[in-house]
Design an enzyme around this catalytic site. Sequence first.
Site, PDB file in Angstrom:
ATOM      1  N   ARG A  53       0.856  -1.181   0.000  1.00  0.00           N
ATOM      2  CA  ARG A  53       0.000   0.000   0.000  1.00  0.00           C
ATOM      3  C   ARG A  53       0.896   1.236   0.000  1.00  0.00           C
ATOM      4  O   ARG A  53       2.117   1.137   0.083  1.00  0.00           O
ATOM      5  CB  ARG A  53      -0.944  -0.016   1.214  1.00  0.00           C
ATOM      6  N   GLY A  54       0.258   2.423  -0.121  1.00  0.00           N
ATOM      7  CA  GLY A  54       1.033   3.647  -0.265  1.00  0.00           C
ATOM      8  C   GLY A  54       1.206   3.896  -1.762  1.00  0.00           C
ATOM      9  O   GLY A  54       1.498   2.967  -2.536  1.00  0.00           O
ATOM     10  N   ALA A  55       1.026   5.149  -2.165  1.00  0.00           N
ATOM     11  CA  ALA A  55       0.943   5.459  -3.597  1.00  0.00           C
ATOM     12  C   ALA A  55       2.161   4.985  -4.401  1.00  0.00           C
ATOM     13  O   ALA A  55       2.012   4.264  -5.398  1.00  0.00           O
ATOM     14  CB  ALA A  55       0.705   6.960  -3.764  1.00  0.00           C
ATOM     15  N   ARG A  90      -7.174  -0.165  -7.187  1.00  0.00           N
ATOM     16  CA  ARG A  90      -7.410   0.970  -6.282  1.00  0.00           C
ATOM     17  C   ARG A  90      -7.502   2.235  -7.153  1.00  0.00           C
ATOM     18  O   ARG A  90      -6.645   2.473  -7.997  1.00  0.00           O
ATOM     19  CB  ARG A  90      -6.283   1.105  -5.235  1.00  0.00           C
ATOM     20  N   GLN A 203      -2.962   2.925   9.845  1.00  0.00           N
ATOM     21  CA  GLN A 203      -1.624   2.957   9.214  1.00  0.00           C
ATOM     22  C   GLN A 203      -0.619   3.710  10.080  1.00  0.00           C
ATOM     23  O   GLN A 203       0.568   3.401  10.057  1.00  0.00           O
ATOM     24  CB  GLN A 203      -1.706   3.624   7.836  1.00  0.00           C
ATOM     25  N   ASP A 244      -1.668  10.945  -2.310  1.00  0.00           N
ATOM     26  CA  ASP A 244      -1.898   9.886  -3.296  1.00  0.00           C
ATOM     27  C   ASP A 244      -2.113  10.434  -4.698  1.00  0.00           C
ATOM     28  O   ASP A 244      -1.948   9.725  -5.680  1.00  0.00           O
ATOM     29  CB  ASP A 244      -3.101   9.036  -2.887  1.00  0.00           C
ATOM     30  N   ASN A 254      -5.128  12.825   0.058  1.00  0.00           N
ATOM     31  CA  ASN A 254      -4.377  11.902   0.921  1.00  0.00           C
ATOM     32  C   ASN A 254      -5.357  11.203   1.852  1.00  0.00           C
ATOM     33  O   ASN A 254      -6.571  11.442   1.814  1.00  0.00           O
ATOM     34  CB  ASN A 254      -3.298  12.680   1.697  1.00  0.00           C
ATOM     35  N   LYS A 255      -4.830  10.361   2.693  1.00  0.00           N
ATOM     36  CA  LYS A 255      -5.641   9.561   3.615  1.00  0.00           C
ATOM     37  C   LYS A 255      -6.698  10.397   4.329  1.00  0.00           C
ATOM     38  O   LYS A 255      -6.434  11.527   4.745  1.00  0.00           O
ATOM     39  CB  LYS A 255      -4.697   8.895   4.629  1.00  0.00           C
TER      40      LYS A 255
END
Length: 380
Positions: A53-55, A90, A203, A244, A254-255
Amino acid sequence: MKVDGRHWRTIWLADDGRSVAFIDQTRLPHAFVTACARTLSEAADAIREMRVRGAPLIGAMAAYGLALALGEDASDSALDRAVATLAATRPTAVNLRWALDDVAGLVRQLPPARRADAAYRRAGEICDEDVAACEAIGEHGLALIRTAAHRKGTDERVNVLTHCNAGWLATVDWGTAMAPIYKAFDAGLGVHVWVDETRPRNQGAALTAWELGRHGVPHTVIVDNAGGHLMQRGRVDLCITGTDRTTAAGDVCNKIGTYLKALAAFDNEVPFYVALPSTTIDWTIRDGLAEIPIEERDPAEVTATVGRAPGGEVVAVTVTPEGTPAANYAFDVTPARLITALITERGVCAASAEGLGALFPDRGHSSSPGAEGARDPVNP
Ligand code: MRU
């Protein structure tokens, strides 16, 4: 970065030269486990289930996913199907789409027999480029932390607040938002990180806290709602988050919860920085609110949470009354006007079309209707 003295990246080619090895992030912080994707569908599952995970990291896995697919079938139609499968995993992080376009654009020009090898080579380069970009982000961000330390003018440490995990686990190595912190810590500056827990998947509490702990960086996990309180009391010197997807005019996505931190930072005149490699910029859009698709995930991630029971077993526990409806928006958009500056691999710039255009003249645009009121990135 190092885990127990050994250097790791989050993704690498396994010894057979074909399978793609990765750190399984669904097992952290309770177990450090590596896993392998041997097929396109295993690579797609790893992204969808957030084992990676993570862009930047899902971009790297997507590139390797195409290589795995081409190893199975290198025809045009198989390539198209693989791109569609990986793109659907995603929707928000643009690195995924960027990596697919990059690798597919390259191999399409080649005869099928040469496509798989070329895709593996390019995926490896994408990983190396990400490491270099994130390390450069670290150097540019370090200068901002040094300035903050200088401004404090005391022996007190610089308190940085971050949201989600934008550390080395979210990239191939170094991280985006965390890279300046690792650089500052390694340079001997006093830093302390306020780590937002980042519900629903935690996270921050699970991954950022694990990373920082392994590196020895002082940190404190806080509940997602505590940041504003700390900022009001002068206990946050600056915020750094990842993104992201960043628009050509400097809006960032972002998140979920990042926007609320940016609002609190703005109200309290706390500098709010966003760190990103240029692979996270979507040059085709300007208005983040209107144009970025926001992933909605399974409500079960909200109604339950995962943790280690006193007996050592990792379990999911329900936190809501049975049958309670829940909504699970994974990201939000922070408008450019709330962002002090963007930290990229080419340097620090205003979150605006002009700022990005000056650093990336090959990609940027010359004017931004949203740029008025943006704070000076160097003297916020
Ligand atoms: O849903 P996730 O965990 O993939 O979300 C990740 C983030 O929001 C990060 O902050 C973002 O990818 C930038 S990380 C370098």
